[in-house]
Design an enzyme around this catalytic site. Structure first.
Site, PDB file in Angstrom:
ATOM      1  N   ILE A   1      -6.858   8.689   0.363  1.00 41.44           N
ATOM      2  CA  ILE A   1      -6.900   7.152   0.105  1.00 41.44           C
ATOM      3  C   ILE A   1      -7.792   6.530   1.165  1.00 41.44           C
ATOM      4  CG2 ILE A   1      -4.758   6.883   1.373  1.00 41.44           C
ATOM      5  CD1 ILE A   1      -4.151   4.536  -0.379  1.00 41.44           C
ATOM      6  N   SER A   2      -8.762   5.966   0.634  1.00 36.71           N
ATOM      7  CA  SER A   2      -9.738   5.051   1.530  1.00 36.71           C
ATOM      8  C   SER A   2      -8.984   4.301   2.728  1.00 36.71           C
ATOM      9  CB  SER A   2     -10.548   4.417   0.963  1.00 36.71           C
ATOM     10  OG  SER A   2     -11.210   5.067  -0.292  1.00 36.71           O
ATOM     11  N   GLN A   3      -9.529   4.248   3.653  1.00 32.87           N
ATOM     12  CA  GLN A   3      -8.711   3.443   4.781  1.00 32.87           C
ATOM     13  C   GLN A   3      -8.855   2.077   4.527  1.00 32.87           C
ATOM     14  OE1 GLN A   3     -12.195   4.480   8.017  1.00 32.87           O
ATOM     15  NE2 GLN A   3     -11.010   2.842   8.669  1.00 32.87           N
ATOM     16  N   PRO A   4      -7.906   1.122   4.917  1.00 35.80           N
ATOM     17  CA  PRO A   4      -7.705  -0.289   4.542  1.00 35.80           C
ATOM     18  C   PRO A   4      -9.141  -0.854   4.557  1.00 35.80           C
ATOM     19  CG  PRO A   4      -5.812   0.339   5.673  1.00 35.80           C
ATOM     20  CD  PRO A   4      -6.747   1.529   5.771  1.00 35.80           C
TER      21      PRO A   4
ATOM     22  N   ARG B   1       0.685  -1.157  -0.262  1.00 33.87           N
ATOM     23  CA  ARG B   1      -0.040   0.003  -0.065  1.00 33.87           C
ATOM     24  C   ARG B   1       0.670   1.178   0.069  1.00 33.87           C
ATOM     25  NH1 ARG B   1      -3.559   2.971   3.643  1.00 33.87           N
ATOM     26  NH2 ARG B   1      -5.411   3.212   2.851  1.00 33.87           N
TER      27      ARG B   1
END
Ligand code: SAH
Length: 220
Positions: free
Chosen positions: A68-71, A42
């Site tokens: 960036i979207s959280q995992p 990532r």
């Protein structure tokens, strides 16, 4: 561009493994999704200054007021999309840094990804090219319109929130196809929705509350 794929310290495979353990604890159950997230670096999608935070469960800035979207969200949306087995064609709205695109591209036959900010798209394309992905097509355009040339799609994933699902996206969904999108006003509560096309009708499931950047009109 050379990418530090392996990673050391906070970007090492061990850190990534811990991230995946946390995802499982948070309720992600699809083994394929967990496996792909365990193997996908990532940190290479972020600016170097933030790479050491890449595996924290948090949204991080990628420039241009975007994140960036959280995992967890990436995993959850992917799991919801994949529910019914392997998908052939998936439309992604909001390429952003390309991380979600990379996850999808390992689980479906082909990803069609639309982004309205050209510089973000270029950067994501470069990284995904370096990672040797060959099953991704990119469109610089307004995701409100979908990507009619390649419709219908078995899956549509939207990474930005709008008060309602744009009509063209519903039209471009194949019968039996699934669309996952955060719906709600910016700054107010948004709900993750999963919409399944059953024919002329659509079944809507209201899932958890989420917080996404706004789905914006037009290209920048
Ligand atoms: N999955 C991405 C999420 C990025 S944030 C990631 O993890 O990096 C949402 C993205 O949606 C931003 O890049 C934003 O520019 C894009 N976006 C917002 N509205 C859009 C629209 N109408 N068409 C295409 N992309 C859009």
């Amino acid at each position: 561009m050379s990418l530090d794929l392996q990673g050391i310290g906070m970007t090492s495979p061990r850190t990534r493994k811990r991230m995946v353990q946390r995802l499982a604890e948070q309720g992600i159950t699809d083994p394929k999704v967990l496996d792909v997230m365990r193997h996908t670096p990532r940190h290479v999608f972020m600016d170097e200054a933030l790479a050491s935070r890449a595996y924290e469960d948090t949204a991080l800035p990628i420039g241009f007021n975007q994140t960036i979207s959280q995992p967890y969200i990436v995993a959850r949306m992917t799991e919801l999309l994949m529910g019914s087995g392997r998908l052939s064609k998936v439309l992604e709205i909001g390429t952003g840094c390309g991380y979600q695109t990379a996850i999808l591209a390992q689980l479906v036959d082909h990803v069609y990804s639309v982004e309205r900010i050209l510089s973000l798209q270029k950067k994501a394309k470069d990284i995904l090219w370096n990672l040797k992905f060959k099953n991704i097509s990119y469109l610089y355009g307004d995701g409100n319109l979908g990507w009619a040339d390649y419709a219908p799609f078995d899956g549509i994933l939207v990474a930005a929130a709008a008060p309602e699902v744009p009509e063209p996206l519903l039209q471009q969904l194949a019968v039996g196809g699934v669309l996952v999108m955060p719906v709600g006003e910016n700054g107010r509560s948004q709900t993750l929705q999963r919409i399944t096309r059953t024919g002329v009708n659509y079944k809507i499931e209201y899932l958890e509350s989420v917080s996404f950047v706004p789905f914006l009109p037009g290209k920048e």
